[in-house]
Design a protein around this motif. Structure first.
Motif, PDB file in Angstrom:
ATOM      1  N   ARG A  44       0.818  -1.224   0.000  1.00 38.82           N
ATOM      2  CA  ARG A  44       0.000   0.000   0.000  1.00 38.82           C
ATOM      3  C   ARG A  44       0.846   1.266   0.000  1.00 38.82           C
ATOM      4  NH1 ARG A  44      -4.655  -0.768   4.404  1.00 38.82           N
ATOM      5  NH2 ARG A  44      -6.243  -1.225   2.868  1.00 38.82           N
ATOM      6  N   VAL A  45       2.145   1.143   0.286  1.00 37.37           N
ATOM      7  CA  VAL A  45       3.019   2.315   0.358  1.00 37.37           C
ATOM      8  C   VAL A  45       3.447   2.708  -1.052  1.00 37.37           C
ATOM      9  CG1 VAL A  45       5.236   3.172   1.205  1.00 37.37           C
ATOM     10  CG2 VAL A  45       3.851   1.682   2.646  1.00 37.37           C
ATOM     11  N   ASP A  46       3.268   3.962  -1.397  1.00 34.63           N
ATOM     12  CA  ASP A  46       3.689   4.478  -2.702  1.00 34.63           C
ATOM     13  C   ASP A  46       5.142   4.955  -2.553  1.00 34.63           C
ATOM     14  OD1 ASP A  46       3.999   5.526  -5.187  1.00 34.63           O
ATOM     15  OD2 ASP A  46       2.281   6.894  -5.075  1.00 34.63           O
ATOM     16  N   LEU A  47       6.074   4.078  -2.884  1.00 32.48           N
ATOM     17  CA  LEU A  47       7.492   4.369  -2.683  1.00 32.48           C
ATOM     18  C   LEU A  47       7.979   5.534  -3.525  1.00 32.48           C
ATOM     19  CD1 LEU A  47       9.009   0.783  -2.358  1.00 32.48           C
ATOM     20  CD2 LEU A  47       8.613   2.463  -0.564  1.00 32.48           C
ATOM     21  N   LYS A 103      10.336  10.765  -3.430  1.00 31.31           N
ATOM     22  CA  LYS A 103      10.379  12.161  -3.883  1.00 31.31           C
ATOM     23  C   LYS A 103      10.289  13.109  -2.701  1.00 31.31           C
ATOM     24  CE  LYS A 103       8.555  11.670  -8.566  1.00 31.31           C
ATOM     25  NZ  LYS A 103       7.414  11.939  -9.456  1.00 31.31           N
ATOM     26  N   GLY A 104       9.411  12.805  -1.770  1.00 31.23           N
ATOM     27  CA  GLY A 104       9.267  13.658  -0.584  1.00 31.23           C
ATOM     28  C   GLY A 104      10.540  13.719   0.232  1.00 31.23           C
ATOM     29  N   VAL A 105      11.198  12.572   0.422  1.00 34.40           N
ATOM     30  CA  VAL A 105      12.448  12.540   1.188  1.00 34.40           C
ATOM     31  C   VAL A 105      13.530  13.325   0.459  1.00 34.40           C
ATOM     32  CG1 VAL A 105      14.300  11.020   1.996  1.00 34.40           C
ATOM     33  CG2 VAL A 105      11.925  10.383   2.379  1.00 34.40           C
ATOM     34  N   LEU A 106      13.654  13.115  -0.860  1.00 33.14           N
ATOM     35  CA  LEU A 106      14.684  13.825  -1.623  1.00 33.14           C
ATOM     36  C   LEU A 106      14.460  15.324  -1.625  1.00 33.14           C
ATOM     37  CD1 LEU A 106      15.185  11.417  -4.668  1.00 33.14           C
ATOM     38  CD2 LEU A 106      16.664  11.725  -2.668  1.00 33.14           C
ATOM     39  N   GLU A 107      13.204  15.763  -1.704  1.00 36.42           N
ATOM     40  CA  GLU A 107      12.917  17.198  -1.644  1.00 36.42           C
ATOM     41  C   GLU A 107      13.247  17.754  -0.262  1.00 36.42           C
ATOM     42  OE1 GLU A 107       8.849  17.631  -2.748  1.00 36.42           O
ATOM     43  OE2 GLU A 107       9.215  17.141  -4.842  1.00 36.42           O
ATOM     44  N   GLU A 108      12.979  16.959   0.762  1.00 36.90           N
ATOM     45  CA  GLU A 108      13.212  17.426   2.131  1.00 36.90           C
ATOM     46  C   GLU A 108      14.702  17.575   2.429  1.00 36.90           C
ATOM     47  OE1 GLU A 108      11.960  18.909   5.664  1.00 36.90           O
ATOM     48  OE2 GLU A 108      10.627  18.242   4.077  1.00 36.90           O
ATOM     49  N   ILE A 109      15.514  16.628   1.943  1.00 41.54           N
ATOM     50  CA  ILE A 109      16.951  16.713   2.252  1.00 41.54           C
ATOM     51  C   ILE A 109      17.733  17.469   1.197  1.00 41.54           C
ATOM     52  CG2 ILE A 109      16.946  14.596   3.603  1.00 41.54           C
ATOM     53  CD1 ILE A 109      18.253  13.181   1.246  1.00 41.54           C
ATOM     54  N   ASP A 110      17.125  17.827   0.086  1.00 39.31           N
ATOM     55  CA  ASP A 110      17.769  18.568  -1.011  1.00 39.31           C
ATOM     56  C   ASP A 110      19.044  17.853  -1.450  1.00 39.31           C
ATOM     57  OD1 ASP A 110      18.229  20.418  -2.941  1.00 39.31           O
ATOM     58  OD2 ASP A 110      18.818  22.039  -1.586  1.00 39.31           O
ATOM     59  N   LEU A 111      18.852  16.646  -1.956  1.00 43.99           N
ATOM     60  CA  LEU A 111      19.964  15.795  -2.373  1.00 43.99           C
ATOM     61  C   LEU A 111      20.796  16.453  -3.480  1.00 43.99           C
ATOM     62  CD1 LEU A 111      21.318  13.067  -1.962  1.00 43.99           C
ATOM     63  CD2 LEU A 111      19.829  12.145  -3.728  1.00 43.99           C
ATOM     64  N   GLY A 112      20.147  17.193  -4.364  1.00 43.31           N
ATOM     65  CA  GLY A 112      20.887  17.865  -5.444  1.00 43.31           C
ATOM     66  C   GLY A 112      21.936  18.820  -4.893  1.00 43.31           C
TER      67      GLY A 112
END
Length: 178
Positions: A96-99, A104-113
């Motif tokens: 049920r988890v939309d990985l 995307k949410g985690v990457l936006e939060e930590i600003d991986l770029g």
């Protein structure tokens, strides 16, 4: 005290009346209990319960009042979390988890770029600095070799003076380039 009692200390009629009234009350209670038991014994409780409109009863229940009386800590202490976890179907939960959305949410939060840019820039700077130092050392070695082949005099005094380049691996690259 009335004159009657004074004359007749053993009021038989009064006692008889009180006994009769008490006996009638006792008999009435016994009859009511007996009749109630007989009625209950003859009742079909399943039929009675089937006639109850549970939704109507539930509509009359004040859930907030009941919830106010519940002590959550007491209930929580009685919950066996290990038993619940043993019954969980983790594959169904994970399905049920939309990985993609979660990632995307985690990457936006930590600003991986930004992290990659900052880290890559630092590594590139160290790499360029190291390459410059090595090319300077190589250039100095080529010059010394050319000086020897052409028999030029060593300005620092036989290749052991201050102008001699440090050997590979001596000291940090930023000091070797100086």
């Amino acid at each position: 005290m009335t004159w009657y009692r004074a004359v007749h200390p053993f009021d038989t009629a009064g006692r008889l009346a009180r006994f009769a009234l008490g006996t009638v009350a006792d008999v009435t209670d016994a009859l009511i209990r007996g009749l109630t038991a007989a009625v209950v014994d003859r009742m079909d409780l399943d039929e009675l319960v089937s006639r109850v409109d549970v939704n109507r009863v539930a509509d009359r229940v004040d859930v907030n009042r009941i919830a106010d009386r519940v002590e959550v800590d007491v209930v929580a202490r009685r919950v066996d979390v290990d038993r619940i976890a043993a019954r969980l179907n983790l594959d169904a939960v994970l399905a049920r988890v939309d990985l993609v959305v979660l990632t995307k949410g985690v990457l936006e939060e930590i600003d991986l770029g930004r992290i990659v840019r900052d880290t890559g820039g630092g590594m590139a700077d160290e790499t360029v600095h190291g390459l410059r130092a090595r090319s300077m050392r190589a250039d100095q070695r080529v010059n010394r070799l050319a000086d020897r082949l052409l028999r030029r005099p060593d300005p620092a005094g036989a290749g052991t003076g201050a102008a001699a380049a440090p050997a590979d691996g001596d000291g940090p690259p930023h000091e070797q380039a100086r």
